[in-house]
Design an enzyme around this catalytic site. Structure first.
Site, PDB file in Angstrom:
ATOM      1  N   CYS A 124       0.877  -1.364   0.158  1.00 35.96           N
ATOM      2  CA  CYS A 124       0.130  -0.086  -0.054  1.00 35.96           C
ATOM      3  C   CYS A 124       1.144   1.149  -0.125  1.00 35.96           C
ATOM      4  O   CYS A 124       1.977   1.237  -0.452  1.00 35.96           O
ATOM      5  CB  CYS A 124      -0.884  -0.038   1.178  1.00 35.96           C
ATOM      6  SG  CYS A 124      -0.211  -0.167   2.907  1.00 35.96           S
ATOM      7  N   ALA A 125       0.362   2.383   0.625  1.00 32.93           N
ATOM      8  CA  ALA A 125       1.389   3.571   0.431  1.00 32.93           C
ATOM      9  C   ALA A 125       2.698   3.614   1.267  1.00 32.93           C
ATOM     10  O   ALA A 125       3.596   4.316   0.875  1.00 32.93           O
ATOM     11  CB  ALA A 125       0.422   4.681   0.880  1.00 32.93           C
TER      12      ALA A 125
END
Length: 483
Positions: A27-28
């Site tokens: 993810c981020a």
């Protein structure tokens, strides 16, 4: 050798090798693994990798915090491991083998509400702004609002309700769509089902309380009458109806031949569900929702509301670790539909601020450690903006005492918030910007609660840092040396 070759190779080894990875994505800021045997992950050695800022397990996924470099690191990792790229959904599905039935239920709930949160946050900000310009009397000797004295702002106030109504009154449409999407069924049928729950033909849910029973419209089938009541902003009726539609459609798909499924499946999935929704699920869901909101609100406003606030404020950060915090979204939305606001969500924002402040104190404590600051500063900023994982898992849980300091600060801030009756218009940005979602008359007291969430964790973190026995990182190093 690439920039990330060595740490990627080390990580592959310490998660148990390629054969222990069911699938992996990112993810981020994090690598997200679904491991075949989570026990094979060597957390100590993984966290000793210079690039790694922390690890944690949530929803059956073993997650490794890398930071903003995660995308490039991930590409190097899958190349070295000889793995194919996977989506978040692939990892979620693979991780279910490591989850208990309760974790699966929470994961389902999270999957339903996560796609809706951006709209709900926007709606909360819009309602807050409308309250400021339309409800606060700050002109002509505190007798008129900005809307009263300005045609322009009056128009803005009316226009913004178009968005607010679409988000909150028609929330069941979003819920039934989200369930259809999650369950892999026909999304347009989910949307249609939601629309049947909020149709303008029905008596608006907000008008039911002030309408005599004899004046409630109904469908008359001769042998039975069904009240024509809408479920605007209702959460539980929409969830129940959405799952009935999804499971009924999936059942029919398996039983009906492909040659006629295009006609038979949608018809015999949607029609019975709409009937059941208005005769059984809607009334039952409404009562369940009312009971939940009444219990929570009564608990927070009772003579022992401070105790409820203390427990929730102290326990919310640990709930985030387990993933159980996703349940609060449904409760907040139910409170909003029943009471026009939520007194639960402000405590969530305060907990995030408290955890961020604990990291801020760690920046002060380790001000001469440049490497530590590279992790702590971005973690603090993201925590103050509502993203707590880098702060909690990358710093606070690693040391231990900052996490506890944040929990205690959240406890006291929650007591101030609940004790002064603070209400939010809706779920908002869970950090400092959260004040924008607070109802205007309570913004001053919420600001005071925010101050508590800044001061208490900062002081406690510094005080706890002087007690070596409370420092998990120091204790771990000492244990290794003694060994």
């Amino acid at each position: 050798m690439g920039k990330y070759t060595e740490p990627a190779t080390d990580l592959l080894q310490h998660v148990g090798g390629k054969e222990n990875i069911a699938t992996v994505t990112h993810c981020a800021t994090r690598m997200r693994f679904a491991l075949k045997d989570p026990a094979k992950a060597d957390v100590t050695n993984i966290e000793s990798i210079k690039l790694v800022k922390g690890t944690f397990t949530q929803a059956g996924q073993f997650q490794v915090i890398i930071g903003n470099e995660v995308s490039s690191f991930y590409n190097e990792f899958v190349s070295i491991a000889g793995l194919q790229e996977a989506s978040k959904e692939d990892v979620k599905n693979a991780a279910k083998q490591n989850m208990s039935w309760l974790q699966r239920m929470i994961a389902h709930l999270a999957d339903i509400f996560t796609p809706l949160i951006p709209a709900i946050v926007v709606g909360g900000l819009i309602l807050g702004f409308r309250n400021i310009i339309g409800d606060i009397k700050m002109f002509d000797g505190s007798t008129k609002t900005l809307v009263d004295i300005s045609q322009f702002w009056g128009g803005v106030h009316a226009f913004l309700w178009l968005i607010g109504e679409a988000i909150f009154h028609f929330l069941p449409v979003g819920i039934t769509w989200s369930i259809s999407k999650k369950m892999g069924t026909t999304q347009i049928l989910g949307i249609v089902l939601g629309l049947t729950l909020v149709s303008p033909q029905l008596l608006n849910a907000y008008a039911v309380a002030n309408t005599k029973a004899s004046d409630i419209p109904f469908w008359d089938f001769g042998f039975a009458q069904v009240d024509m009541i809408g479920y605007q902003a209702q959460v539980i009726p929409a969830i129940l109806a959405g799952f009935v539609l999804a499971y009924l459609e999936r059942f029919l798909r398996d039983k009906v031949h492909n040659s006629i499924s295009m006609i038979v499946v949608p018809f015999f999935a949607l029609l019975p569900t709409v009937i059941i929704a208005h005769t059984i699920l809607g009334p039952i869901g409404w009562k369940i929702g009312s009971v939940i909101s009444t219990v929570v609100y009564s608990g927070l406003t009772s003579s022992v509301g401070w105790l409820f606030a203390a427990v929730f404020g102290f326990a919310y950060a640990p709930l985030v670790i387990t993933g159980l915090h996703h349940m609060t979204n449904a409760i907040d939305l139910q409170l909003m539909s029943e009471l026009g606001g939520t007194n639960l969500w402000p405590m969530i924002a305060l907990s995030n601020i408290a955890q961020g402040t604990a990291v801020l104190a760690m920046i002060y404590i380790n001000r001469k450690d440049q490497e530590e600051r590279q992790v702590s500063i971005p973690a603090t900023i993201s925590c103050y903006l509502g993203v707590t994982e880098p702060a909690m898992f990358g710093i606070n849980l690693k040391y231990g005492f900052p996490f506890l300091a944040g929990m205690i600060g959240s406890l006291f801030a929650g007591i101030v918030s609940v004790g002064s009756g603070v209400m939010a218009n809706s779920i908002g940005v869970g950090g400092i910007p959260g004040i924008l979602s607070i109802q205007p008359q309570y913004m001053g007291m919420f600001a005071l609660a925010m101050l508590v969430a800044f001061v208490v964790p900062f002081i406690l973190t510094i005080a706890f840092s002087k007690r070596p026995k409370m420092n998990l990182k120091t204790r771990t190093k000492t244990t290794k040396l003694n060994a």
